[in-house]
Design a protein around this motif. Structure first.
Motif, short mmCIF file in Angstrom:
data_model
loop_
_atom_site.label_atom_id
_atom_site.label_comp_id
_atom_site.label_asym_id
_atom_site.label_seq_id
_atom_site.Cartn_x
_atom_site.Cartn_y
_atom_site.Cartn_z
N SER A 1 -11.47 7.44 -3.93
CA SER A 1 -12.75 7.11 -4.09
C SER A 1 -13.89 8.32 -3.58
CB SER A 1 -13.20 5.99 -2.87
OG SER A 1 -13.14 6.71 -1.56
N ASP A 2 -15.11 8.14 -3.84
CA ASP A 2 -16.01 9.08 -3.68
C ASP A 2 -16.08 9.48 -2.32
OD1 ASP A 2 -17.41 9.21 -6.25
OD2 ASP A 2 -18.66 7.19 -5.67
N GLU A 3 -15.88 8.64 -1.31
CA GLU A 3 -15.61 8.90 0.10
C GLU A 3 -14.55 9.69 0.62
OE1 GLU A 3 -14.83 5.86 3.08
OE2 GLU A 3 -16.41 6.80 4.37
N ASN A 4 -13.40 9.30 -0.15
CA ASN A 4 -12.16 10.01 0.00
C ASN A 4 -12.22 11.74 -0.53
OD1 ASN A 4 -9.74 7.86 -1.51
ND2 ASN A 4 -10.59 8.11 0.78
N LEU A 5 -12.95 11.61 -1.86
CA LEU A 5 -13.07 13.28 -2.32
C LEU A 5 -14.07 14.13 -1.36
CD1 LEU A 5 -13.71 12.15 -5.95
CD2 LEU A 5 -11.61 13.19 -4.91
N ILE A 6 -15.20 13.35 -1.00
CA ILE A 6 -16.17 14.10 -0.22
C ILE A 6 -15.80 14.43 1.03
CG2 ILE A 6 -18.49 13.75 0.84
CD1 ILE A 6 -19.30 12.89 -1.68
N ALA B 1 -3.92 17.42 -7.16
CA ALA B 1 -4.69 17.33 -5.90
C ALA B 1 -5.08 18.56 -5.39
CB ALA B 1 -3.78 16.72 -4.80
N PHE B 2 -4.22 19.64 -5.25
CA PHE B 2 -4.64 21.04 -4.70
C PHE B 2 -5.67 21.62 -5.50
CE2 PHE B 2 -2.99 25.34 -3.24
CZ PHE B 2 -3.91 25.70 -2.54
N GLY B 3 -5.64 21.77 -6.86
CA GLY B 3 -6.64 22.24 -7.90
C GLY B 3 -7.66 21.45 -7.70
N ASN B 4 -7.66 20.40 -7.73
CA ASN B 4 -8.93 19.46 -7.76
C ASN B 4 -9.67 19.59 -6.28
OD1 ASN B 4 -10.44 17.27 -8.57
ND2 ASN B 4 -9.77 16.08 -6.82
N SER B 5 -8.97 19.80 -5.17
CA SER B 5 -9.57 20.11 -4.03
C SER B 5 -10.23 21.37 -4.12
CB SER B 5 -8.62 20.17 -2.85
OG SER B 5 -8.04 21.17 -2.81
N ALA C 1 -3.37 11.78 0.19
CA ALA C 1 -4.67 12.10 1.10
C ALA C 1 -5.58 12.64 0.51
CB ALA C 1 -3.87 12.91 2.31
N THR C 2 -5.87 12.56 -0.64
CA THR C 2 -6.81 13.29 -1.54
C THR C 2 -6.45 14.78 -1.83
OG1 THR C 2 -8.67 12.03 -0.88
CG2 THR C 2 -9.34 13.82 -1.86
N ALA C 3 -6.12 15.46 -0.70
CA ALA C 3 -5.32 16.70 -0.83
C ALA C 3 -5.01 17.06 0.57
CB ALA C 3 -6.34 17.82 -1.41
N ARG C 4 -5.68 17.48 1.44
CA ARG C 4 -5.28 18.18 2.62
C ARG C 4 -5.12 17.09 3.87
NH1 ARG C 4 -4.56 21.28 -0.78
NH2 ARG C 4 -2.82 20.21 -0.62
N LEU C 5 -4.14 17.44 4.61
CA LEU C 5 -3.94 16.85 6.15
C LEU C 5 -3.78 17.57 7.20
CD1 LEU C 5 -1.07 13.90 4.93
CD2 LEU C 5 -3.36 13.32 5.83
N SER C 6 -3.46 18.81 6.97
CA SER C 6 -3.18 19.62 8.29
C SER C 6 -3.32 21.11 7.79
CB SER C 6 -2.01 19.33 8.97
OG SER C 6 -1.02 20.28 8.35
N TYR C 7 -3.52 22.00 8.67
CA TYR C 7 -3.57 23.34 8.44
C TYR C 7 -3.01 24.14 9.74
CZ TYR C 7 -7.40 24.22 11.59
OH TYR C 7 -8.30 24.25 12.62
N LEU C 8 -2.75 25.30 9.28
CA LEU C 8 -1.95 26.24 10.42
C LEU C 8 -2.97 27.36 10.77
CD1 LEU C 8 0.34 27.28 12.31
CD2 LEU C 8 1.27 28.13 10.55
N PRO C 9 -3.82 27.36 11.75
CA PRO C 9 -4.68 28.51 11.91
C PRO C 9 -4.25 30.06 11.93
CG PRO C 9 -4.97 26.71 13.56
CD PRO C 9 -3.86 26.45 13.05
N ILE D 1 -7.65 8.95 2.97
CA ILE D 1 -6.42 8.49 2.73
C ILE D 1 -6.87 7.47 1.55
CG2 ILE D 1 -4.56 6.61 3.51
CD1 ILE D 1 -4.70 9.53 4.62
N LEU D 2 -5.81 7.47 0.41
CA LEU D 2 -5.89 6.73 -0.87
C LEU D 2 -6.35 5.15 -0.62
CD1 LEU D 2 -2.79 5.82 -2.42
CD2 LEU D 2 -2.63 6.37 0.01
N ILE D 3 -7.11 4.83 -1.77
CA ILE D 3 -7.28 3.15 -1.70
C ILE D 3 -5.99 2.67 -1.95
CG2 ILE D 3 -8.71 1.51 -2.97
CD1 ILE D 3 -10.47 3.79 -4.24
N GLY D 4 -5.22 3.20 -2.94
CA GLY D 4 -3.88 2.64 -3.21
C GLY D 4 -3.32 3.18 -4.55
#
Lengths: 81, 492
Positions: B164-169, B196-200, B294-302, B347-350
């Protein structure tokens, strides 16, 4: 020159997305025809370096040199001289 | 808000600022906004309909994508690396009537391929837009749906992830925060925008008001030039870095002014990190973890913790919660292995037209990643393989059973097994072990794979075997396949 071309065609026939039915002219774009992708090209370059005992500097990694049979034959000829 | 509305906002506030660059072309936010309007005008009378976007990575792809958003329709980007039969399957299983296609992709598949569409919008080389055919057909789509994204490693009938728009933003903003993206940042986009990665990259750069330089990874001379032309953020999967690091002096020269190297799609091995650091000790390296779902990202390693916790996926990005649960879906203590689950507005709509898969994926607002993980005492997470049999091939998640079924169904073989094997650049590639019938021909199998599977799934070798010893449970598993492969290789 013909020998280099034969080596290249043999490699592409065995290792690329080309099959025996593909019509390929010397100037056709290998990437546009879907015969080779980025990883395929890197492996192909490794093969060329080993086969002809040459090193290919990264300035030469251009479409002019590596996107067609004629470009590849030319660059190998230049570097093996 | 929608992603394209940020572009309109930047076009108003900083019209002259560069938005996109590709080779010698460069367009400002104001020109980008106008180009989006030109495509929007052709499709504005459609009411929330699905539009396939069939375009190679480039300025036109981004313009088409944003026009579909702006006209309140639904974008379905087609991964151009897929073969014609795979693309057909995506189109057929989702009744897609309308397509936006670039000149390059149109000439690749030819007239006949496009006859099945009732609406065809054609973008020519000079970016001008033409409607070849148009018929508005009413569609009944999920109200929130804006984008259908396909995961990168699928074959057979791929699952479309509904976003959704909300997912992307939400995800774009989390990434902006984690990577501290500012309007001054120029990002290199050399990976596919269709996943997903390129889109993000597109979303986070354009929401932040930064710019994107688009290129590829095929001819490395131009890749290095692209990076050297003022790129501040480089995005790549581990194999992208492996390829570029093959040429250390060019890497050193072109990455001199890059402030951040971000990665996703697979673990950044210590070796890659060390090599990058050797060539540029000021560069910040931030590995990220995520899923298309998850649209793209969930976590990161500082980056400060890169050396201390190199084998973790770090902590959740802002707005995301992560947890680890047991088989009865109850949270487990740190140090105990379970399934990693995630919650947040990204998180995806489905899944498109697949309610059963959606029900399994999302339970009580938590998304089940399928990854096995442990929580560490400091709140970081560590991945420990997959709950199912999915494997990583060239940084794509691949279901080997699906690939086996697909090859087996379409070829003269008794059985096929996919073996993950090491590969210098890809990390992992695959080989096949085949139990032949009388009519099996290895050459035909290779040809089939080249024609019908994406490049990274073409087998390095095909080995004929007599049988595969089954495990005690009688099931085929990656472990039993790998063991047999090692046996066979040892005796070769």
């Amino acid at each position: 020159m013909e020998e280099i071309k034969e080596d290249i065609m043999a490699y592409l026939q065995n290792k690329s997305f080309m099959d025996s039915g593909t019509q390929l002219n010397d100037d056709d774009s290998l990437t546009m025809k879907g015969i080779i992708d980025s990883i395929g090209l890197i492996e192909f370059i490794d093969f060329i370096c080993e086969k002809y005992s040459i090193e290919i500097p990264e300035e030469l990694l251009t479409p002019e040199n590596f996107d067609s049979i004629s470009g590849i034959v030319n660059v190998i000829q230049k570097l093996t001289k | 808000m929608r992603i394209d509305e940020y572009i309109a906002k930047h076009a108003k506030e900083t019209p002259q600022k560069t938005a996109l660059e590709e080779k010698d072309k460069s367009i400002s936010y104001s020109l980008l906004d106008e180009a989006i309007n030109a495509i929007t005008a052709e499709i504005d009378d459609f009411n929330h309909c699905k539009f396939a976007i069939f375009a190679e990575s480039g300025i036109e792809y981004i313009q088409a994508l944003m026009a579909v958003y702006r006209s309140d329709n639904i974008a379905v980007p087609l991964p151009v690396e897929l073969t014609e039969s795979n693309i057909r399957q995506i189109l057929d299983s989702n009744q897609i009537n309308s397509i936006i296609v670039t000149d390059q992709q149109y000439s690749r598949f030819g007239n006949a391929f496009f006859e099945g569409f009732t609406t065809v919008i054609y973008i020519s080389k000079d970016s001008s837009v033409k409607t070849l055919r148009k018929e508005i057909i009413r569609e009944n789509n999920n109200d929130l749906l804006r984008l259908v994204m396909y995961t990168s490693g699928t074959t057979g009938a791929p699952k479309g992830v509904m976003l959704s728009d909300e997912n992307l933003i939400t995800n774009a903003n989390s990434i902006i925060e984690v990577l501290s993206i500012t309007p001054k940042d120029k990002a290199a986009q050399v990976i596919s925008p269709h996943h997903a990665f390129g889109n993000s990259i597109i979303n986070s750069q354009l929401v932040a008001g930064g710019s994107i330089k688009i290129g590829g990874l095929t001819f490395l001379e131009s890749t290095f030039k692209l990076v050297e032309s003022g790129v501040t953020i480089f995005y790549g999967v581990p194999s992208t870095y492996r390829i570029l690091l093959k040429y250390p002096s060019s890497f050193q020269r072109s990455f001199r002014n890059v402030r951040l190297a971000a990665s996703a799609g697979g673990a950044m091995e210590v070796e890659i990190v060390e090599k990058i650091k050797q060539l540029n000790d000021r560069i910040e390296i931030i590995p990220m973890y995520g899923q298309t779902e998850a649209t793209a990202r969930l976590s990161y390693l500082p980056s400060a913790d890169l050396e201390k916790y190199p084998d973790t996926i770090g902590k959740p990005i802002p707005g995301v919660e992560l947890d680890v649960v047991d088989d009865s879906k109850k949270p487990v203590a740190s140090g105990i292995t379970g399934e990693l689950i995630a919650r947040g507005k990204n998180i995806l709509i489905g899944y498109l037209n697949d309610e059963e898969a959606t029900r399994k994926k999302i339970v009580n607002d938590w998304m089940y990643t399928g990854d096995l993980a442990q929580k560490l005492p400091n709140g970081y997470f560590k991945l420990l393989g997959r709950k199912d049999d999915l494997i990583k091939v060239a940084d794509h998640r691949v279901n080997p059973r699906e690939v086996e079924k697909y090859i087996g169904k379409n070829n003269e073989v008794s059985d096929v097994f996919v073996v993950p094997v090491d590969h210098e650049y890809l990390g992992n590639a695959i080989s096949l072990m085949v139990i032949p019938t009388q009519d099996t021909e290895v050459e035909t199998l290779y040809t089939f794979c080249r024609k019908n599977l994406p490049g990274f799934l073409c087998p390095l070798e095909i080995i004929l075997i007599e049988n595969l010893p089954l495990s005690k449970s009688g099931k085929i598993s990656n472990r039993s396949i790998i063991e047999e492969y090692q046996n066979v290789k040892a005796n070769m």
